[in-house]
Design a protein around this motif. Structure first.
Motif, mmCIF file in Angstrom:
data_model
loop_
_atom_site.group_PDB
_atom_site.id
_atom_site.type_symbol
_atom_site.label_atom_id
_atom_site.label_comp_id
_atom_site.label_asym_id
_atom_site.label_seq_id
_atom_site.Cartn_x
_atom_site.Cartn_y
_atom_site.Cartn_z
ATOM 1 N N SER A 72 -21.897 8.910 2.802
ATOM 2 C CA SER A 72 -20.973 9.731 2.027
ATOM 3 C C SER A 72 -21.363 11.203 2.160
ATOM 4 N N ASP A 73 -20.566 12.062 1.563
ATOM 5 C CA ASP A 73 -20.847 13.502 1.612
ATOM 6 C C ASP A 73 -22.223 13.848 1.044
ATOM 7 N N ASN A 74 -22.677 13.055 0.062
ATOM 8 C CA ASN A 74 -23.995 13.327 -0.519
ATOM 9 C C ASN A 74 -25.097 12.473 0.130
ATOM 10 N N LYS A 75 -24.818 12.010 1.368
ATOM 11 C CA LYS A 75 -25.797 11.295 2.207
ATOM 12 C C LYS A 75 -26.215 9.938 1.651
ATOM 13 N N GLN A 76 -25.365 9.313 0.853
ATOM 14 C CA GLN A 76 -25.608 7.958 0.352
ATOM 15 C C GLN A 76 -24.797 6.984 1.197
ATOM 16 N N ARG A 77 -25.367 5.817 1.425
ATOM 17 C CA ARG A 77 -24.621 4.787 2.137
ATOM 18 C C ARG A 77 -23.496 4.286 1.238
ATOM 19 N N ALA A 78 -22.270 4.266 1.757
ATOM 20 C CA ALA A 78 -21.124 3.822 0.974
ATOM 21 C C ALA A 78 -20.185 3.034 1.880
ATOM 22 N N LYS A 79 -19.500 2.080 1.288
ATOM 23 C CA LYS A 79 -18.528 1.287 2.020
ATOM 24 C C LYS A 79 -17.192 2.021 1.955
ATOM 25 N N TYR A 80 -16.676 2.408 3.103
ATOM 26 C CA TYR A 80 -15.394 3.121 3.185
ATOM 27 C C TYR A 80 -14.296 2.128 3.549
ATOM 28 N N TYR A 81 -13.217 2.194 2.803
ATOM 29 C CA TYR A 81 -12.089 1.303 2.995
ATOM 30 C C TYR A 81 -10.947 2.051 3.662
ATOM 31 N N ARG A 82 -10.212 1.336 4.506
ATOM 32 C CA ARG A 82 -9.033 1.932 5.132
ATOM 33 C C ARG A 82 -7.915 0.907 5.163
ATOM 34 N N LEU A 83 -6.698 1.399 5.169
ATOM 35 C CA LEU A 83 -5.508 0.567 5.217
ATOM 36 C C LEU A 83 -5.324 0.010 6.622
ATOM 37 N N THR A 84 -5.006 -1.272 6.737
ATOM 38 C CA THR A 84 -4.696 -1.883 8.026
ATOM 39 C C THR A 84 -3.182 -1.856 8.238
ATOM 40 N N ALA A 85 -2.733 -2.258 9.418
ATOM 41 C CA ALA A 85 -1.293 -2.343 9.685
ATOM 42 C C ALA A 85 -0.634 -3.328 8.710
ATOM 43 N N ALA A 86 -1.304 -4.447 8.470
ATOM 44 C CA ALA A 86 -0.778 -5.425 7.504
ATOM 45 C C ALA A 86 -0.734 -4.811 6.102
ATOM 46 N N GLY A 87 -1.709 -3.985 5.786
ATOM 47 C CA GLY A 87 -1.741 -3.309 4.492
ATOM 48 C C GLY A 87 -0.595 -2.324 4.335
ATOM 49 N N ARG A 88 -0.240 -1.643 5.412
ATOM 50 C CA ARG A 88 0.907 -0.723 5.364
ATOM 51 C C ARG A 88 2.199 -1.489 5.087
ATOM 52 N N ARG A 89 2.337 -2.636 5.734
ATOM 53 C CA ARG A 89 3.518 -3.474 5.490
ATOM 54 C C ARG A 89 3.526 -3.977 4.047
ATOM 55 N N GLN A 90 2.359 -4.399 3.563
ATOM 56 C CA GLN A 90 2.271 -4.902 2.194
ATOM 57 C C GLN A 90 2.543 -3.789 1.188
ATOM 58 N N LEU A 91 2.115 -2.586 1.488
ATOM 59 C CA LEU A 91 2.396 -1.445 0.609
ATOM 60 C C LEU A 91 3.899 -1.272 0.452
ATOM 61 N N ALA A 92 4.652 -1.383 1.541
ATOM 62 C CA ALA A 92 6.107 -1.261 1.463
ATOM 63 C C ALA A 92 6.697 -2.360 0.583
ATOM 64 N N VAL A 93 6.190 -3.590 0.734
ATOM 65 C CA VAL A 93 6.652 -4.708 -0.094
ATOM 66 C C VAL A 93 6.345 -4.448 -1.560
ATOM 67 N N GLU A 94 5.119 -4.027 -1.844
ATOM 68 C CA GLU A 94 4.689 -3.785 -3.227
ATOM 69 C C GLU A 94 5.464 -2.636 -3.867
ATOM 70 N N ARG A 95 5.750 -1.593 -3.103
ATOM 71 C CA ARG A 95 6.524 -0.458 -3.643
ATOM 72 C C ARG A 95 7.931 -0.897 -4.011
ATOM 73 N N THR A 96 8.552 -1.712 -3.159
ATOM 74 C CA THR A 96 9.887 -2.233 -3.457
ATOM 75 C C THR A 96 9.849 -3.101 -4.708
ATOM 76 N N ARG A 97 8.863 -3.971 -4.779
ATOM 77 C CA ARG A 97 8.706 -4.857 -5.944
ATOM 78 C C ARG A 97 8.506 -4.020 -7.215
ATOM 79 N N TRP A 98 7.658 -2.984 -7.124
ATOM 80 C CA TRP A 98 7.401 -2.133 -8.282
ATOM 81 C C TRP A 98 8.669 -1.398 -8.713
ATOM 82 N N SER A 99 9.433 -0.887 -7.775
ATOM 83 C CA SER A 99 10.674 -0.172 -8.103
ATOM 84 C C SER A 99 11.650 -1.089 -8.830
ATOM 85 N N ARG A 100 11.769 -2.325 -8.356
ATOM 86 C CA ARG A 100 12.653 -3.287 -9.026
ATOM 87 C C ARG A 100 12.163 -3.584 -10.435
ATOM 88 N N LEU A 101 10.857 -3.786 -10.594
ATOM 89 C CA LEU A 101 10.287 -4.079 -11.904
ATOM 90 C C LEU A 101 10.470 -2.904 -12.856
#
Length: 112
Positions: A72-101
């Protein structure tokens, strides 16, 4: 007299949407994801680590995010997460679901 809550509880499933949306801005470590959610919600949403990390692990198992260890910026070991292609698709699904709700709730409350 009943206590009034200062901050709302997240609806089940909403945390996944918030994490996926936050990671759309770029890779981030767990603590940074929580800070970003809090900051982008004008300090209304505060995700505790006891909820955040199990959600991150669940999203990783589902293949919607992946992770790698970095310094990390302060020189500590940290697990960094990133969105995958499947995650981008799921984000679109979740946003649609949230808008409907949200629309349905607004109609019930008479604010739509």
């Amino acid at each position: 007299m009943a206590k009034t809550r200062q901050k709302p509880d997240l609806l089940q499933g909403t945390l996944d949407l918030l994490i996926l949306r936050t990671l759309k801005w770029g890779p981030q470590h767990g603590h940074g994801i929580g800070v970003a959610i809090r900051a982008s919600s004008d300090e209304v949403l505060n995700v505790d680590h006891g909820s955040l990390y199990p959600a991150l692990h669940r999203l990783e198992r589902q293949g919607w995010i992946d992770a790698q260890w970095k310094l990390s910026d302060n020189k500590q070991r940290a697990k960094y997460y990133r969105l995958t292609a499947a995650g981008r698709r799921q984000l679109a699904v979740e946003r649609t679901r949230w808008s409907r709700l949200a629309g349905a709730i607004a109609r019930v409350l008479g604010t739509a």
